[in-house]
Write a protein that holds these residues in place. Structure first.
Motif, PDB file in Angstrom:
ATOM      1  N   SER A 210       2.488   7.274 -10.501  1.00 39.74           N
ATOM      2  CA  SER A 210       3.085   6.685  -9.308  1.00 39.74           C
ATOM      3  C   SER A 210       2.275   5.486  -8.857  1.00 39.74           C
ATOM      4  O   SER A 210       1.060   5.433  -9.086  1.00 39.74           O
ATOM      5  CB  SER A 210       3.151   7.710  -8.174  1.00 39.74           C
ATOM      6  N   CYS A 211       2.950   4.556  -8.236  1.00 38.84           N
ATOM      7  CA  CYS A 211       2.306   3.354  -7.727  1.00 38.84           C
ATOM      8  C   CYS A 211       2.798   3.133  -6.293  1.00 38.84           C
ATOM      9  O   CYS A 211       3.984   2.833  -6.085  1.00 38.84           O
ATOM     10  CB  CYS A 211       2.661   2.166  -8.606  1.00 38.84           C
ATOM     11  N   ALA A 212       1.901   3.315  -5.344  1.00 40.15           N
ATOM     12  CA  ALA A 212       2.233   3.093  -3.937  1.00 40.15           C
ATOM     13  C   ALA A 212       2.033   1.621  -3.617  1.00 40.15           C
ATOM     14  O   ALA A 212       0.970   1.061  -3.897  1.00 40.15           O
ATOM     15  CB  ALA A 212       1.358   3.957  -3.048  1.00 40.15           C
ATOM     16  N   ILE A 213       3.061   1.008  -3.044  1.00 39.79           N
ATOM     17  CA  ILE A 213       3.045  -0.438  -2.783  1.00 39.79           C
ATOM     18  C   ILE A 213       3.090  -0.678  -1.285  1.00 39.79           C
ATOM     19  O   ILE A 213       3.912  -0.085  -0.575  1.00 39.79           O
ATOM     20  CB  ILE A 213       4.249  -1.118  -3.466  1.00 39.79           C
ATOM     21  N   SER A 214       2.235  -1.573  -0.813  1.00 40.84           N
ATOM     22  CA  SER A 214       2.216  -1.906   0.607  1.00 40.84           C
ATOM     23  C   SER A 214       2.035  -3.409   0.762  1.00 40.84           C
ATOM     24  O   SER A 214       1.739  -4.118  -0.196  1.00 40.84           O
ATOM     25  CB  SER A 214       1.095  -1.151   1.328  1.00 40.84           C
ATOM     26  N   GLY A 215       2.210  -3.877   1.980  1.00 41.38           N
ATOM     27  CA  GLY A 215       2.084  -5.301   2.257  1.00 41.38           C
ATOM     28  C   GLY A 215       3.450  -5.975   2.329  1.00 41.38           C
ATOM     29  O   GLY A 215       4.418  -5.373   2.775  1.00 41.38           O
ATOM     30  N   ASN A 216       3.522  -7.207   1.876  1.00 39.00           N
ATOM     31  CA  ASN A 216       4.757  -7.985   1.961  1.00 39.00           C
ATOM     32  C   ASN A 216       5.714  -7.634   0.817  1.00 39.00           C
ATOM     33  O   ASN A 216       6.022  -8.452  -0.051  1.00 39.00           O
ATOM     34  CB  ASN A 216       4.436  -9.479   1.927  1.00 39.00           C
TER      35      ASN A 216
END
Length: 120
Positions: free
Chosen positions: A21-27
């Motif tokens: 899994s890859c958690a993505i945050s930001g824009n």
């Protein structure tokens, strides 16, 4: 920019499955492409799977039929389901997200990587 954090790596036996899994945050609204790469000892970084132009998927020949890339926009998570693993899949797996900001410059953003080891 976006930040990416992988999880789910580990040690498995040949023939078993693993989900990264890859958690993505930001824009995240700037993301136009998603990908999973891997770094194996003595080899060049390899693009394993990608999602582009919406939901058009790409897979390396070595993983076709065994790996599945997916994303959950509501949770800002990208996954890589890996089935029927073999020893050649041993590598550090990195998720990436390509972004384009207001300057129209493409940037590849990377996670720190997660180790996958497949034993025979």
């Amino acid at each position: 920019q976006v930040q990416l954090v992988e999880s789910g790596g580990g040690l498995v036996q040949a023939g078993e499955s693993l989900t990264l899994s890859c958690a993505i945050s930001g824009n995240t609204f700037q993301i136009i492409s998603y990908g999973w790469y891997r770094d194996a000892p003595g080899k060049q970084r390899e693009l394993v799977a990608a999602l582009r132009d919406g939901d058009t998927s790409y897979y390396a020949d070595s993983v076709k039929g065994r790996f599945t890339i997916s994303r959950d926009n509501a949770k800002n998570v990208m996954n890589l389901q890996m089935d029927n693993l073999n020893v050649d899949d041993t590598a550090v797996y990195l998720c990436s997200a390509g972004t384009v900001g207001s300057d129209n410059i493409y940037v590849e953003n990377w996670g720190q990587g997660t180790q996958v080891t497949v034993s025979s």
